[in-house]
Design an enzyme around this catalytic site. Sequence first.
Site, short mmCIF file in Angstrom:
data_model
loop_
_atom_site.label_atom_id
_atom_site.label_comp_id
_atom_site.label_asym_id
_atom_site.label_seq_id
_atom_site.Cartn_x
_atom_site.Cartn_y
_atom_site.Cartn_z
CG ASP A 1 -2.00 1.03 1.18
OD1 ASP A 1 -2.17 1.66 0.12
OD2 ASP A 1 -2.69 1.21 2.20
CG ASP B 1 -3.10 3.85 -3.65
OD1 ASP B 1 -4.08 3.18 -4.02
OD2 ASP B 1 -3.14 4.60 -2.66
CD GLU B 2 -5.48 -0.82 -1.32
OE1 GLU B 2 -5.13 -1.59 -0.39
OE2 GLU B 2 -6.48 -0.08 -1.26
#
Length: 363
Positions: free
Chosen positions: A20, A115-116
């Site tokens: 993350d 983003d993760e």
Amino acid sequence: MYTVFGWGMSDKARKIIHVDMDCFYAAVEVRDNPTLVGKPVAVGGESDRRGVIATCNYEARKFGVRSAMATATAVRQCPQLILVKPRFQVYKAVSRQIHAIFHRYTELIEPLSLDEAYLDVSDCESYRGSATLIAEAIRREIFEETGLTASAGVAPNKFIAKVASDQNKPNGICVVAPDDVPAFVEALPLRKIPGVGPVTEQKLAELGLKTTADVRMQTPKVLQKWLGRYGDVLWKRSFGIDERPVETSRLRRSVGVETTLSEDIGSLQQCKSVLSDLLPELIQRLDKHDPKRRIHKQGVKLKFADFQQTTVEQTTTELRQSLFLALMDKAFERADGRKIRLVGLNVGLPEEEGEAIQLQFEW
């Protein structure tokens, strides 16, 4: 400090990493504009146009600013907040760099957003199969190649890995070996469980359930009576159980469209007018997916001025405007005097007709 775990598959335990990025959009903006370093920064829409904060850095969070907060509220809480307009093409380009790093270690990657992502490194031979060292290598390479920091959770399943990745943010790692899972989830606040938002957390608290320890005291049958199918999921999570594999593809389950209104509206007729405006776009999206318009349910979503939201759905095999209008009647009753800031429509797709799509984003 952490212990390096390289547990083998003889334990029948997967090795899952949840990566993350830290304050991703805001971190990219600070990286590209060093004058922002050390200042409260948020990425989002303008305060005079009912904008919403997409993300903010930790300097802004100290003032109570958070994702999904109305920009106007964020500015009131942090008058010195520096608001930056989103640059999604830049974020997508950086996300491609990050995913290229993931692919050096495994092809079993399930992106959750730009983003993760979850990574299954059970069969990865790098670093002698140590999931901990692989996670550290990924974090190191992300920083060296993008200048951004990432946090990671390492665990034998997706649920524990995701919770763990938040434990030592920012720029940290948390490793939960199989033998440590029971202690890790022993008295976990239920809000830590993915999917338990403020509304669900409040409902659970009303039932006397605030931690996993509370859930463990109930039987699956009782939880199912209270919470439906989610009761079984919650019971399993309270014991750290999650059998879900990392999925590199999935079936599309729904098609939807929604709009955040320029001004709050307060009448049922206004909501129905917005519904009528949205319907052609929904039909266009559905036709693009399936010209035969095969569905199994319709739904209406409203978000109120206090940011609480509700969804009303009904099973159907035929797309009908009259049903959307009837569902709107039910949804609006739940407003209870509150004004409406968002209206949405959706249709559920039959599983057998669902289109297999890659879990990736349009670059």
